[in-house]
Design an enzyme around this catalytic site. Sequence first.
Site, PDB file in Angstrom:
ATOM      1  N   CYS A  63      -2.330 -12.737  -0.794  1.00 14.88           N
ATOM      2  CA  CYS A  63      -1.800 -13.984  -0.225  1.00 14.88           C
ATOM      3  C   CYS A  63      -2.918 -14.910   0.279  1.00 14.88           C
ATOM      4  O   CYS A  63      -3.693 -14.538   1.160  1.00 14.88           O
ATOM      5  CB  CYS A  63      -0.867 -13.643   0.936  1.00 14.88           C
ATOM      6  SG  CYS A  63      -0.245 -15.091   1.812  1.00 14.88           S
ATOM      7  N   THR A 131       7.362 -13.081   6.031  1.00 15.76           N
ATOM      8  CA  THR A 131       6.112 -13.457   5.363  1.00 15.76           C
ATOM      9  C   THR A 131       4.886 -12.858   6.053  1.00 15.76           C
ATOM     10  O   THR A 131       4.932 -12.447   7.213  1.00 15.76           O
ATOM     11  CB  THR A 131       5.958 -14.997   5.344  1.00 15.76           C
ATOM     12  OG1 THR A 131       6.047 -15.474   6.686  1.00 15.76           O
ATOM     13  CG2 THR A 131       7.012 -15.666   4.488  1.00 15.76           C
ATOM     14  N   TYR A 194       1.664 -22.965  -6.663  1.00 13.54           N
ATOM     15  CA  TYR A 194       2.963 -22.279  -6.555  1.00 13.54           C
ATOM     16  C   TYR A 194       4.077 -23.180  -7.085  1.00 13.54           C
ATOM     17  O   TYR A 194       5.023 -22.716  -7.722  1.00 13.54           O
ATOM     18  CB  TYR A 194       3.265 -21.909  -5.101  1.00 13.54           C
ATOM     19  CG  TYR A 194       2.514 -20.685  -4.620  1.00 13.54           C
ATOM     20  CD1 TYR A 194       3.130 -19.436  -4.584  1.00 13.54           C
ATOM     21  CD2 TYR A 194       1.185 -20.768  -4.203  1.00 13.54           C
ATOM     22  CE1 TYR A 194       2.448 -18.310  -4.147  1.00 13.54           C
ATOM     23  CE2 TYR A 194       0.494 -19.659  -3.765  1.00 13.54           C
ATOM     24  CZ  TYR A 194       1.130 -18.431  -3.736  1.00 13.54           C
ATOM     25  OH  TYR A 194       0.452 -17.314  -3.310  1.00 13.54           O
TER      26      TYR A 194
END
Length: 320
Positions: A63, A131, A194
């Site tokens: 990430c 997240t 993304y």
Amino acid sequence: MLVNGKWTDNWQPVQAKDDQGRFIRQTSSFRNWITPDGSPGPTGSGGFKAEAGRYRLYVALICPWASRTLIARKLKGLENLIPVTVLNPVLTDQGWAFGGYPGADTDPLFGARHMHDLYTRADPTYTGRATVPALWDTKTNTMVSNESADIVRMFNTAFADLVPATPDLYPADLRDQIDALNDDIYGSLNNGVYKAGFASTQAAYEEAVAGVFATLDRLEDRLTGDYLFDRFTETDIRLFVTLIRFDAAYHGIFKTNRKRIADYPRLSAYMERVLRLPGVRDTVNLDHIKAGYYSIKALNPTGIVPVGPDHVTALLRSTL
Ligand SMILES: N[C@@H](CCC(=O)N[C@@H](CS)C(=O)NCC(=O)O)C(=O)O
């Protein structure tokens, strides 16, 4: 995702989309700040005083948002004050999971199996996605923050009584310019890749790709010095985390393939310069990055992870 503290099965890695098929990222909901004396920060409530060993950072190395907090932690010399737990790189049908993948950890605090267990510990009626990154307070057993932009800024200042304050990642004289460039880089590039990858219409994809490469082209022109500004700042961290993933992941899985970072001489040299700053290389795990992105079933049903690209493998080997 969690709805009223319960994990729901209709988890969608593509997250939300608008009526034109554009990907929309969820906003973060734990927005407290660690401060030198425990007073409240710009958002949330107080009570989170900077103390060695009190806070734990949960990350996934795939990430980019988690990685920016890891880089700030290294550059600010907070390694011994804030321990880290690394989740598996492959998202499960229950989101991020602990342990089992090489280089990933089990949860040392509660033996949790999934990241969402920590969210419901912090808020039993939490609704939203579980997240990373997430910053956990072991004293009050709650989540301080799940917003990486805030975490980078609190790492920059909160521990100033315990570690040297340098480098200043958000210097007062550059703040307006940093905020403006952050917004630009976030919308079109960090999140732009993304948007391209998770676009559900051709038009939304092409719009995102145009934004990605317009920004890369502009940054290539801008980078006449070592960094984006006259010294290293948090904006360099934000740009680096996307550049280092670009050729190995986004170019393939997100179809941002008009060019590679390797085709941009200044961006390539810049990426390597940041990679060679002390501690930064430790935050980059190419195996986790590739395994994580190429396991996104909606984009890659077979789960096959590409072997290359050789130039990224070679660069990372040479900086070990
Ligand atoms: N606003 C958050 C965004 C973090 C984020 O989107 N993290 C992704 C991984 S890169 C995540 O955990 N996704 C899991 C999910 O959405 O369920 C931040 O910058 O800290």
